[in-house]
Design a protein around this motif. Sequence first.
Motif, PDB file in Angstrom:
ATOM      1  N   THR A  19       6.299  11.076   9.130  1.00  0.00           N
ATOM      2  CA  THR A  19       5.508   9.939   9.592  1.00  0.00           C
ATOM      3  C   THR A  19       4.470   9.623   8.526  1.00  0.00           C
ATOM      4  OG1 THR A  19       5.778  10.641  11.885  1.00  0.00           O
ATOM      5  CG2 THR A  19       3.989   9.102  11.421  1.00  0.00           C
ATOM      6  N   GLY A  20       4.376   8.355   8.150  1.00  0.00           N
ATOM      7  CA  GLY A  20       3.343   7.912   7.228  1.00  0.00           C
ATOM      8  C   GLY A  20       2.219   7.275   8.017  1.00  0.00           C
ATOM      9  N   THR A  21       1.103   7.060   7.353  1.00  0.00           N
ATOM     10  CA  THR A  21      -0.054   6.448   7.998  1.00  0.00           C
ATOM     11  C   THR A  21      -0.366   5.124   7.333  1.00  0.00           C
ATOM     12  OG1 THR A  21      -0.945   8.638   8.458  1.00  0.00           O
ATOM     13  CG2 THR A  21      -2.481   6.793   8.571  1.00  0.00           C
ATOM     14  N   ILE A  22      -0.551   4.089   8.157  1.00  0.00           N
ATOM     15  CA  ILE A  22      -0.966   2.787   7.640  1.00  0.00           C
ATOM     16  C   ILE A  22      -2.448   2.627   7.981  1.00  0.00           C
ATOM     17  CG2 ILE A  22      -0.661   0.294   7.764  1.00  0.00           C
ATOM     18  CD1 ILE A  22       2.267   0.809   8.497  1.00  0.00           C
ATOM     19  N   SER A  24      -6.318   0.686   7.996  1.00  0.00           N
ATOM     20  CA  SER A  24      -6.781  -0.623   8.465  1.00  0.00           C
ATOM     21  C   SER A  24      -6.632  -1.693   7.383  1.00  0.00           C
ATOM     22  CB  SER A  24      -8.242  -0.544   8.917  1.00  0.00           C
ATOM     23  OG  SER A  24      -9.066  -0.152   7.832  1.00  0.00           O
ATOM     24  N   LYS A  25      -6.539  -1.275   6.121  1.00  0.00           N
ATOM     25  CA  LYS A  25      -6.338  -2.213   5.009  1.00  0.00           C
ATOM     26  C   LYS A  25      -4.853  -2.430   4.716  1.00  0.00           C
ATOM     27  CE  LYS A  25     -10.673  -1.185   2.690  1.00  0.00           C
ATOM     28  NZ  LYS A  25     -11.292  -0.724   1.448  1.00  0.00           N
ATOM     29  N   ARG A  26      -4.004  -1.938   5.600  1.00  0.00           N
ATOM     30  CA  ARG A  26      -2.548  -2.061   5.488  1.00  0.00           C
ATOM     31  C   ARG A  26      -1.996  -1.304   4.287  1.00  0.00           C
ATOM     32  NH1 ARG A  26      -2.664  -2.478  10.084  1.00  0.00           N
ATOM     33  NH2 ARG A  26      -2.751  -4.384  11.231  1.00  0.00           N
ATOM     34  N   GLN A  27      -2.633  -0.204   3.935  1.00  0.00           N
ATOM     35  CA  GLN A  27      -2.146   0.647   2.863  1.00  0.00           C
ATOM     36  C   GLN A  27      -1.379   1.805   3.482  1.00  0.00           C
ATOM     37  OE1 GLN A  27      -5.928   1.480   1.057  1.00  0.00           O
ATOM     38  NE2 GLN A  27      -5.647  -0.132  -0.465  1.00  0.00           N
ATOM     39  N   LEU A  28      -0.249   2.137   2.887  1.00  0.00           N
ATOM     40  CA  LEU A  28       0.613   3.192   3.398  1.00  0.00           C
ATOM     41  C   LEU A  28       0.398   4.451   2.568  1.00  0.00           C
ATOM     42  CD1 LEU A  28       3.006   4.273   5.100  1.00  0.00           C
ATOM     43  CD2 LEU A  28       4.516   3.319   3.344  1.00  0.00           C
ATOM     44  N   ILE A  53      11.130  -1.659   5.695  1.00  0.00           N
ATOM     45  CA  ILE A  53      10.821  -1.787   4.271  1.00  0.00           C
ATOM     46  C   ILE A  53      11.444  -0.604   3.547  1.00  0.00           C
ATOM     47  CG2 ILE A  53       8.989  -1.783   2.536  1.00  0.00           C
ATOM     48  CD1 ILE A  53       7.140  -2.993   4.654  1.00  0.00           C
ATOM     49  N   VAL A  54      12.149  -0.875   2.467  1.00  0.00           N
ATOM     50  CA  VAL A  54      12.711   0.172   1.625  1.00  0.00           C
ATOM     51  C   VAL A  54      11.777   0.315   0.425  1.00  0.00           C
ATOM     52  CG1 VAL A  54      14.669   0.848   0.184  1.00  0.00           C
ATOM     53  CG2 VAL A  54      15.067  -0.364   2.334  1.00  0.00           C
ATOM     54  N   ILE A  55      11.388   1.557   0.135  1.00  0.00           N
ATOM     55  CA  ILE A  55      10.524   1.840  -1.013  1.00  0.00           C
ATOM     56  C   ILE A  55      11.380   2.538  -2.052  1.00  0.00           C
ATOM     57  CG2 ILE A  55       8.483   3.082  -1.821  1.00  0.00           C
ATOM     58  CD1 ILE A  55       7.448   2.949   1.089  1.00  0.00           C
ATOM     59  N   LYS A  56      11.395   1.984  -3.274  1.00  0.00           N
ATOM     60  CA  LYS A  56      12.212   2.573  -4.345  1.00  0.00           C
ATOM     61  C   LYS A  56      11.361   2.802  -5.579  1.00  0.00           C
ATOM     62  CE  LYS A  56      16.806   0.934  -3.236  1.00  0.00           C
ATOM     63  NZ  LYS A  56      18.033   0.389  -3.801  1.00  0.00           N
TER      64      LYS A  56
END
Length: 132
Positions: A19-22, A24-28, A53-56
């Motif tokens: 699990t990632g965290t987003i 309040s500034k929409r940063q992952l 979203i795919v991150i590459k």
Amino acid sequence: MSIAEKDLKVTKMKKEIRTGTITSKRQLTIPKDFCDKLGLEKDVELILEEDGIVIKKLPLDENLNDDFSDLILQSILEEGYTGKENILREFRMRKRVLPMAVRKLINEAREYAGKDTRTSEELDKELFGGED
């Protein structure tokens, strides 16, 4: 197995889910060990798909920060420009317009990509082949 075959052999990485965290500034936030395993540093490619979203990892390109001076100069010389002042004037003019040309190319690519409905997996298969 030849040396070339060994070099081309790709080892599959074990699939891990976290699990990632987003913020309040929409940063992952991507887990450090994921970044380490993939060699992620500063920039990544983000691909928006219908369901996520795919991150590459961006491919390492030694010429990524190249200002193309050598190619500009080569083109000028191949076109037959002579005389130091003429060559220098043409070189400076082309260097000035290069950022505008690159921005135009990027915008055209984004517009074209925005109309493409294929997923990244479909594109990868089309571009690089795949198992049927």
